[in-house]
Design an enzyme around this catalytic site. Structure first.
Site, PDB file in Angstrom:
ATOM      1  N   ARG A  92      -9.766  -0.157   7.113  1.00 25.36           N
ATOM      2  CA  ARG A  92     -10.719   0.737   6.465  1.00 25.36           C
ATOM      3  C   ARG A  92     -11.083   1.921   7.360  1.00 25.36           C
ATOM      4  NH1 ARG A  92     -14.431  -0.769   1.644  1.00 25.36           N
ATOM      5  NH2 ARG A  92     -15.005   1.304   1.048  1.00 25.36           N
ATOM      6  N   CYS A  93     -10.057   2.525   7.962  1.00 28.84           N
ATOM      7  CA  CYS A  93     -10.294   3.740   8.725  1.00 28.84           C
ATOM      8  C   CYS A  93      -8.965   4.458   8.831  1.00 28.84           C
ATOM      9  CB  CYS A  93     -10.824   3.437  10.123  1.00 28.84           C
ATOM     10  SG  CYS A  93      -9.643   2.591  11.167  1.00 28.84           S
ATOM     11  N   GLN A 126       0.821  -1.203   0.000  1.00 27.43           N
ATOM     12  CA  GLN A 126       0.000   0.000   0.000  1.00 27.43           C
ATOM     13  C   GLN A 126       0.861   1.262   0.000  1.00 27.43           C
ATOM     14  OE1 GLN A 126      -3.295  -1.974   2.872  1.00 27.43           O
ATOM     15  NE2 GLN A 126      -3.731   0.173   2.473  1.00 27.43           N
ATOM     16  N   GLU A 182     -13.303   5.622   4.008  1.00 29.50           N
ATOM     17  CA  GLU A 182     -13.289   4.971   5.315  1.00 29.50           C
ATOM     18  C   GLU A 182     -14.409   5.441   6.223  1.00 29.50           C
ATOM     19  OE1 GLU A 182      -9.193   5.912   6.047  1.00 29.50           O
ATOM     20  OE2 GLU A 182      -8.577   4.036   5.122  1.00 29.50           O
TER      21      GLU A 182
END
Lengths: 276, 806
Positions: B384-385, B237, B760
């Protein structure tokens, strides 16, 4: 998630298959849809040296609705669901099959594999006990039939001898007007039952079986008798007395026992409503 | 001008710029199965690596015998810590300032830990050999409870640092203690608590879970011994950060390392960290001179790569009796597992958890987080945050509900009463953040009106009465959430990872015929960057988005950037894109003025062209300008049309949203039916509404998973109980409810196009909303709080403990 090495066999007749099985003995396993066996092999919890794939044996396929209903061992859940004659003759089979796993699995998973493996999580064994089905077994000494209610001994242990192959299932026609229901609670699509109940009620009596609530499916004769006599509460109590659920990620035994009662009660109510 | 001359609005529409729901350009290949993922990469002579992993959660490794494994045909090598030690690579630095074993060095600290690395000519030989590596373990006492880990006589987990009193984030007070991170004013907060009309207190556990990207982690490392270049394709990522870290720990010069992130099948934070598989593959390639592929399977992914959450949050919230919140107190016991491998900006060992005052004007607050070692897998990623923001939102949104019950005030009204007002922005929070913009009251009113909030409460009250009369066995819950995210890390002055400032970048080249390529330091894993960044650029430079290629993920070609996670791509790289576009436009203006034979100041921008002021029929479109840039000798202007921008954001962005969830709960089975879910998101300027909606659907579904069943559970021996997708809950279409999406638009005042980020938000807001709905269903019976996940048996247990089963 990679299995150990094995030899792959694909016999075209039942005789060839039983011959291979007796010849290869303990080192061989029969492969149907593979949904139980292949994950076990990938985890290396099963390591057969020989796999005998039954897919090419035409005699193990097909559904025949005659005096009895005959379902070949290699009939997939999808074929079972799609068969109109079967749906008319024994709608409970279709109702339960639709609650097994997901469409992708049902295109490959077979009825024979589901009943033969002895996995207490499978739905078909309890269902076949409820319906009073018999299993056809073929071995080196010929063929024989065993009642589903006598077939299951404990988890993965059944009345099938190591050198026998389960070739088909014979289901008696339910009496006209028989009410039926399969109620299953699961966490998500694809999961085994937290608790499930199969019920039939008809003019010849009632039958009750439970799934994934012991080390084998539980057919409760007492519950069936109570239900036939009109005592739903007694039927639930009788069935709950015979189950023995364990703790797992679906929840503790206490919870499963409660849900088992709820599922059975709902199945009874629905089956009664469907009586002709 | 004649009637067929397109209007500016028509020209703008053709660009498919900001606000266009243009279809995702990536989907052409993905929907045809033609993506190119790490496992699709096949190189001549490539070898395969596979791990021997520990079956124990805590054990001494007495000996490793790999002789039998080496005899398996096809096996090339079996690496252990002893082989890596001479290179100094048996341990590696973590993103959190700790170090982690690459291969077990004398002991193992979690089940699934990497013990040996088998390299073979094919995967089957490697897997066979893994079975034959004989490891002699001596079991040690296991600690999976972070509170027990801090008891005086708890087993020493990290013997390598047992005597070290200082960690990367200050003092350590126990052999299993990692850090204490303290924010806010403890004395003032405790004074407020002591004097308050009402204090609501609750211990809130946000359980351990795990991202579940479709593609697991993996890489292909290829050392070319002829030119000395190392190329690594991997599920990264943050490819540039991986290159720098790889250079620092391997000693290979950075220009000789090329990191490529090809298509990545989802990340969700799981692919931010550095894993032993990467190091072992690189070493194996250097040793063998051949490319080495390592791709973990699903069980390895769930068991050994980075987990998320696992925060025990003790909250106290003070208020006046009429519902004005006066203070927030919070202590977190954070279970980090065997190594501290949290992926957070260096100065933030608990991420941005200090956003936990949420959307409310809370005058004083105090927060302390204690990080603890246990015998669990390392990680602590932002699933996902943004960094620890979903934990913070869960804490405050549960505490608001708990306070509402204690005060006897409607939870919607309590929120409304305490929101930061529109006129208070930019707003300085008690825990130190400066919220950029917001209009919470407007969003809240819109959401409550959309769902018919008062009618829902009336229906709920009726349902309780019916239940009490024995007419139904289903209760109804209304879940509310108003969340504020903090994303877009971030300002280099306070955000870095391993010393790398968290700016991001964009480099644009305009081609002579008026199309373009832009390269960025980020890497899409499903966010649709190739679609949306082209839209930003289309609006900035007047070239249709369809004529702009977006490229990311190759460190030899892309400008340096810190990658994609924490909703930072749009706030940071999106801003860089806009700024680079403006540099292009500035040069284009000079070229246009030259071509039109007027002064630079006499032309003005009009959608896709520069026009002479007051004479719109005299113009030069971008395509003409681009051609001129490469074909005309213009005095005083270099040929070409290119620009680069490195963007250091002045502040974070603060997206927010108002969510409402309505559930029906079967008290007899514990099954929860999600009847309705309404999600209003305010992410500032909306670049592509279709992609936003898709992002919201995906984030809500992951939130549903986490709230309703998804967890990494351990037994007391440290065995992972949820290591397959049978037990680890990933919703299918069947379990996923219908979502209603909505929006308000409050642009970020400091972002070049006013965008804030959205990917997110739905997870941050969704988890508390689902959880609040379940808890709310039982409120009428005296219930206050139950921990997630709200799977059937745990919901059933709430009912059971309340005596609802008779």
């Amino acid at each position: 998630m990679i299995p150990g090495a094995f030899e792959y066999h694909r016999p075209e007749t039942l005789g060839e298959a039983t011959g291979l099985l007796s010849q290869l003995g303990d080192s061989a396993r029969v492969l149907a849809g593979g949904h139980s066996l292949i994950p076990m092999m990938k985890l290396r919890m099963a390591a057969p040296e020989h796999l005998i794939d039954l897919a090419a044996i035409a005699d193990l396929r097909g559904i025949a609705v005659g005096d009895d209903i005959r379902i070949g061992a290699m009939v997939t859940q999808a074929e079972l669901i799609a068969h109109d004659g079967l749906a008319a003759a024994c709608p409970l089979l279709r109702e339960a099959a639709l609650q097994i796993a997901d469409p992708q699995v049902r295109y490959v998973g077979t009825v024979g594999g589901n009943v033969a493996n002895g996995d207490p999580g499978n739905d078909m064994p309890g269902l076949m006990q409820c319906l009073g089905a018999r299993y056809s077994l073929a071995g080196p000494g010929g063929t024989r039939e065993v009642a589903a209610r006598d077939f299951y001994i404990s988890a993965y242990e059944t009345a099938r001898a190591d050198d026998e192959i389960l070739t088909g299932i014979l289901v008696p026609h339910p009496a006209p007007g028989t009410g039926y229901a399969y109620e299953k609670q699961k966490r998500k699509i694809g999961d085994y039952a937290t608790a499930a109940a199969a019920v039939t009620i008809g003019r010849n009596g009632a039958s009750v079986a439970m799934t994934n609530l012991a080390d084998r499916p539980i057919w409760s004769e007492a519950a069936g008798k109570a239900l036939a006599a009109g005592d739903a509460a007694g039927a639930v109590a009788a069935a709950l007395a015979e189950i023995d659920p364990g703790d797992d990620n679906r929840g503790p035994a206490e919870f499963k026992r409660h849900v088992a009662g709820v599922m059975l009660r709902r199945a009874i109510d629905r089956a009664r409503a469907r009586m002709g | 001008m004649n009637e067929i001359t397109p209007t500016p609005a028509e020209r703008a529409e053709k660009l498919k710029g900001l606000g266009s729901s243009r279809k995702r350009v990536e989907d052409v290949r993905f929907t045809q199965g033609k993506g190119n993922y790490v496992d699709d990469i096949k190189l001549p002579g490539m070898l395969f690596g596979d791990f021997v992993r520990s079956p124990y959660a805590h054990a001494r490794v007495v000996s490793i015998d790999a002789e039998a494994a080496k005899q398996v045909p096809g096996v090339v090598a079996v690496l252990t810590a002893a082989d890596l030690a001479p290179l100094g690579l048996h341990w590696m630095p973590t993103l959190a300032g700790d170090k982690q074993m690459v291969l077990a060095d004398g002991k193992v600290l979690f089940q699934g830990q990497e013990v040996a690395f088998v390299v073979a000519t094919d995967r089957y030989a490697a897997a066979d050999a893994v079975e034959l590596v004989e490891v002699d373990y001596e079991e040690l006492p296991v600690v999976t409870d972070p509170f027990k880990a801090l008891e005086p006589d708890a087993p020493v987990l990290r013997e390598d640092i047992a005597d070290q009193k200082e960690g990367a984030h200050g003092a350590r007070r126990h052999h299993n203690h990692i850090f204490t991170w303290e924010q806010g004013d403890r004395e003032a907060t405790e004074k407020v608590l002591a004097e308050a009309d009402v204090v609501a207190e609750e211990m809130i556990y946000y359980h351990r879970t795990h991202p579940c990207p479709l593609e697991t982690c993996g890489c292909v490392a290829s050392m070319d011994k002829v030119n000395g270049k190392l190329t690594v394709w991997g599920t990264f990522q943050a490819p540039h950060a991986v290159r720098t870290v790889a250079s620092l720990i391997s000693g290979i010069a950075e220009h000789n390392i090329r990191i490529i992130s090809p298509d990545i099948g989802g990340g969700f934070g799981n692919k931010v960290g550095v894993y032993p598989g990467y190091i072992c593959s690189i070493v194996a390639s250097i040793v063998t001179g051949k490319p080495v592929k390592w791709v973990e399977d699903r069980m390895e992914n769930l068991m050994a790569t980075a987990f998320a959450r696992d925060y025990w949050m003790q909250g106290k919230i003070a208020a006046t009796k009429d519902g004005r919140i006066t203070g927030l107190w919070c202590h977190v016991t954070a279970d980090h597992g065997g190594f501290d491998a949290c992926a957070d900006p260096t100065k933030f060992p608990a991420g941005f958890f200090n956003i936990c005052t949420g959307s409310y004007d809370i005058p004083v607050a105090w927060l302390a987080v204690d990080g603890v070692y246990t015998n669990k897998a390392p990680g602590g990623v932002a699933y996902r945050c943004s960094f620890r923001v979903t934990e913070a939102a869960y804490l405050i949104e549960r505490m608001i509900e708990v306070l509402a019950i204690k005060l006897g005030i409607d939870a919607a009204e309590l929120r409304r009463k305490n929101f930061i007002r529109k006129d208070q922005f930019p707003y300085r929070s008690a825990l130190g953040w400066e919220y950029d913009s917001g209009d919470y009251h407007t969003a809240w009113d819109k959401a409550l009106a959309a769902v018919g909030y008062e009618d829902l409460r009336a229906e709920q009250a009726d349902r309780v009465e019916s239940f009490r009369r024995g007419e139904t066995r289903k209760l109804m819950g209304v879940g509310l959430t108003f969340f504020t995210e903090i994303v877009g890390a971030g300002p280099v002055k306070n955000c870095d990872i391993l010393g790398l400032g968290m700016f991001d970048s964009c480099e644009i080249r305009i081609h002579p015929t008026g199309s373009a390529i832009a390269r960025l330091g980020t890497i899409s894993q499903g966010q649709g960057h190739a679609t949306t960044f082209a839209q930003i650029l289309a609006s900035e430079i007047g070239i249709p988005a369809d004529n702009i290629t977006i490229e990311e993920g190759d460190t030899d070609t892309a400008p340096y950037g810190l990658g994609t996670y924490g909703s930072r791509s749009t706030p940071v790289a999106g801003a860089a894109t806009a700024m680079a576009g403006r540099k292009i436009r500035a040069k284009a203006q000079m070229i246009a003025a030259y071509l039109l034979e007027v002064h630079d100041d006499d032309v003005e921008w009009d959608v896709d062209r520069f026009v002479v002021k007051g004479a719109p029929e005299r113009f030069k479109a971008m395509a003409e300008i681009a051609f001129a840039a490469y074909n005309q000798a213009i005095p005083g202007i270099e040929p070409g049309l290119e620009a680069v921008s490195y963007y250091d954001p002045p502040n974070m962005t603060y997206p927010f949203g108002a969510y409402v969830c309505v559930v029906d709960v079967d008290v007899d089975t514990g099954q929860v039916d999600i009847r309705r879910f309404y999600a209003l998101d305010d992410c500032g300027t909306r670049i592509n509404p279709m992609i936003i909606e898709g992002q919201v659907h995906g984030g809500l579904t992951e939130a549903l998973a986490i709230a309703m069943g998804q967890e990494i559970a351990y037994d007391e021996l440290g065995n992972v109980k949820t290591g397959t997708l049978m037990d680890f809950f990933v919703p299918t279409a069947w379990e996923t409810p219908h979502y209603e999406t909505d929006w308000t638009t409050t642009p970020s005042p400091h972002h070049p196009i006013g965008a804030k980020g959205v990917g997110e938000s739905p997870n941050v807001g969704g988890v508390p909303c689902f959880s609040n709905a379940v808890n709310d269903a039982f409120r009428a019976f005296g219930h206050v709080h139950a921990h997630m996940p709200h799977d059937h048996w745990r919901v059933w247990k709430i009912a059971h403990d309340l005596g609802l089963h008779g």
